[in-house]
Scaffold this motif. Structure first.
Motif, short mmCIF file in Angstrom:
data_model
loop_
_atom_site.label_atom_id
_atom_site.label_comp_id
_atom_site.label_asym_id
_atom_site.label_seq_id
_atom_site.Cartn_x
_atom_site.Cartn_y
_atom_site.Cartn_z
N ALA A 3 -4.82 -10.53 -5.15
CA ALA A 3 -4.78 -10.09 -3.75
C ALA A 3 -3.35 -10.30 -3.24
N VAL A 4 -2.67 -9.21 -2.94
CA VAL A 4 -1.26 -9.30 -2.53
C VAL A 4 -1.20 -9.54 -1.02
N SER A 5 -0.85 -10.76 -0.66
CA SER A 5 -0.97 -11.21 0.74
C SER A 5 0.34 -11.19 1.51
N GLU A 26 2.58 -13.07 -3.71
CA GLU A 26 3.59 -12.95 -2.65
C GLU A 26 4.88 -12.44 -3.28
N ASN A 27 5.72 -11.78 -2.46
CA ASN A 27 6.96 -11.27 -3.05
C ASN A 27 8.22 -12.01 -2.57
N ARG A 28 8.06 -12.93 -1.61
CA ARG A 28 9.22 -13.69 -1.15
C ARG A 28 8.95 -15.18 -1.27
N LEU A 47 4.01 -14.85 -8.18
CA LEU A 47 5.20 -14.25 -7.57
C LEU A 47 5.37 -12.85 -8.16
N ILE A 48 5.40 -11.85 -7.26
CA ILE A 48 5.44 -10.46 -7.73
C ILE A 48 6.72 -9.74 -7.32
N GLY A 49 7.57 -10.40 -6.53
CA GLY A 49 8.79 -9.75 -6.06
C GLY A 49 10.02 -10.31 -6.74
N LEU A 131 3.66 -7.81 -19.76
CA LEU A 131 4.59 -6.96 -19.02
C LEU A 131 4.03 -6.58 -17.66
N MET A 132 4.95 -6.26 -16.75
CA MET A 132 4.57 -5.76 -15.42
C MET A 132 5.41 -4.53 -15.10
N GLY A 133 4.81 -3.58 -14.39
CA GLY A 133 5.58 -2.41 -13.97
C GLY A 133 5.00 -1.78 -12.72
N GLY A 175 -0.60 -1.37 -11.40
CA GLY A 175 -1.57 -0.78 -10.48
C GLY A 175 -1.59 -1.50 -9.15
N MET A 176 -1.52 -0.73 -8.06
CA MET A 176 -1.56 -1.25 -6.70
C MET A 176 -2.63 -0.47 -5.92
N SER A 177 -2.69 -0.66 -4.61
CA SER A 177 -3.76 -0.01 -3.83
C SER A 177 -3.86 1.49 -4.10
N ILE A 191 -4.41 -5.96 -11.85
CA ILE A 191 -3.93 -5.09 -10.76
C ILE A 191 -3.54 -5.95 -9.56
N ARG A 192 -2.58 -5.45 -8.79
CA ARG A 192 -2.05 -6.19 -7.64
C ARG A 192 -2.35 -5.37 -6.39
N VAL A 193 -3.38 -5.79 -5.65
CA VAL A 193 -3.88 -4.97 -4.54
C VAL A 193 -3.67 -5.68 -3.21
N GLY A 194 -2.92 -5.03 -2.32
CA GLY A 194 -2.64 -5.61 -1.01
C GLY A 194 -3.37 -4.90 0.11
N SER A 195 -2.81 -3.76 0.53
CA SER A 195 -3.31 -3.10 1.74
C SER A 195 -4.77 -2.67 1.66
N LEU A 196 -5.26 -2.40 0.49
CA LEU A 196 -6.66 -1.98 0.36
C LEU A 196 -7.61 -3.14 0.70
N LYS A 200 -3.87 -2.03 6.62
CA LYS A 200 -2.52 -1.47 6.67
C LYS A 200 -1.51 -2.54 7.09
N ARG A 201 -0.38 -2.58 6.39
CA ARG A 201 0.66 -3.56 6.69
C ARG A 201 1.44 -3.15 7.93
N ALA A 202 1.60 -4.08 8.87
CA ALA A 202 2.34 -3.74 10.10
C ALA A 202 3.84 -3.71 9.85
C1 PLP Z 1 3.34 -5.04 -2.15
C2 PLP Z 1 3.17 -5.03 -3.61
C3 PLP Z 1 1.93 -4.71 -4.19
C4 PLP Z 1 0.70 -4.32 -3.39
O1 PLP Z 1 0.91 -3.14 -2.68
P1 PLP Z 1 -0.30 -2.40 -1.93
O2 PLP Z 1 0.12 -1.00 -1.89
O3 PLP Z 1 -0.40 -3.03 -0.59
O4 PLP Z 1 -1.53 -2.62 -2.73
C5 PLP Z 1 1.83 -4.76 -5.57
N1 PLP Z 1 2.87 -5.10 -6.35
C6 PLP Z 1 4.07 -5.40 -5.83
C7 PLP Z 1 5.18 -5.78 -6.75
C8 PLP Z 1 4.26 -5.38 -4.45
O5 PLP Z 1 5.45 -5.69 -3.94
#
Ligand code: PLP
Length: 204
Positions: A3-5, A26-28, A47-49, A131-133, A175-177, A191-196, A200-202
């Protein structure tokens, strides 16, 4: 599923936590540290960023998996800080598969060159788990599928050639949202899913 928060408040994360999710991304680094202290200790933080070498020391003590390892310099610094902590840190190597210029990561050629040299370097405190992409940000789903397919092929090749199919090289984070279904069809297992999940991110 992670869950990408990023950008969402701690109260939202707690709600998702209470629904049973334990893996958050989180990415930061600063945002991650702020949130971590205010949330349950059994969360597995990812950490994904992009990670700067001077911030590595802040996350090594607790991070579950670093998805965004994108240079040899960063690998060496993570290994160095992990050794200091007496830890082995799990990482993914980020591969650049998109057509855009903006994404971080090794090119496939750089990845292979790095793995050739990594075999000679002793990296006792880092464990390369996979790996990640990220695919191109586009509505062209054929393009997205092609990029994921390419990453899966690279993952299989690297697994055989450099990790001898070892069981701990077993994560393909893609894979993302907007594209997770295609990613799963193409062989993703993380998979890394945030906005779904969070809405929606403000802010970005
Ligand atoms: C923000 C982010 C996500 C999630 O993005 P959504 O479109 O909100 O699901 C996944 N991976 C990385 C690396 C991100 O920065």
């Amino acid at each position: 599923m992670i869950a990408v928060s990023k950008t969402y408040p701690v109260s939202d994360i707690r709600e998702v936590y209470n629904a049973g999710i334990r893996d958050f991304g989180e990415n930061r680094v600063q945002e991650l540290l702020d949130k971590k202290d205010r949330l349950p200790a059994d969360i597995r933080w990812h950490l994904i960023g992009h990670l700067q070498t001077n911030k590595v020391k802040f996350i090594v003590p607790f991070i579950h998996l670093i998805h965004s390892v994108d240079s040899e310099r960063l690998v060496l610094e993570i290994n160095r800080q992990a050794e200091k902590c007496g830890k082995i840190v799990d990482v993914l190597l980020q591969v650049y598969i998109a057509e855009e210029e903006t994404k971080f990561g090794f090119s496939p050629e750089e990845l292979v060159a790095f793995l050739d040299s990594a075999q000679r370097t002793k990296l006792a405190n880092i464990r390369i788990r996979g790996l990640m992409g990220m695919a191109s940000f586009t509505d062209n789903m054929d393009q997205v599928r092609k990029e994921f397919c390419m990453l899966k092929a690279l993952y299989d090749r690297v697994s055989g050639e450099y990790f001898e199919g070892r069981a701990d090289f077993n994560i393909l984070s893609m894979g993302m949202s907007g594209d997770y279904e295609i990613a799963l069809e193409e062989g993703s297992n993380m998979i890394r899913v945030g906005s779904l999940i969070f809405g929606k991110r403000a802010i970005l």
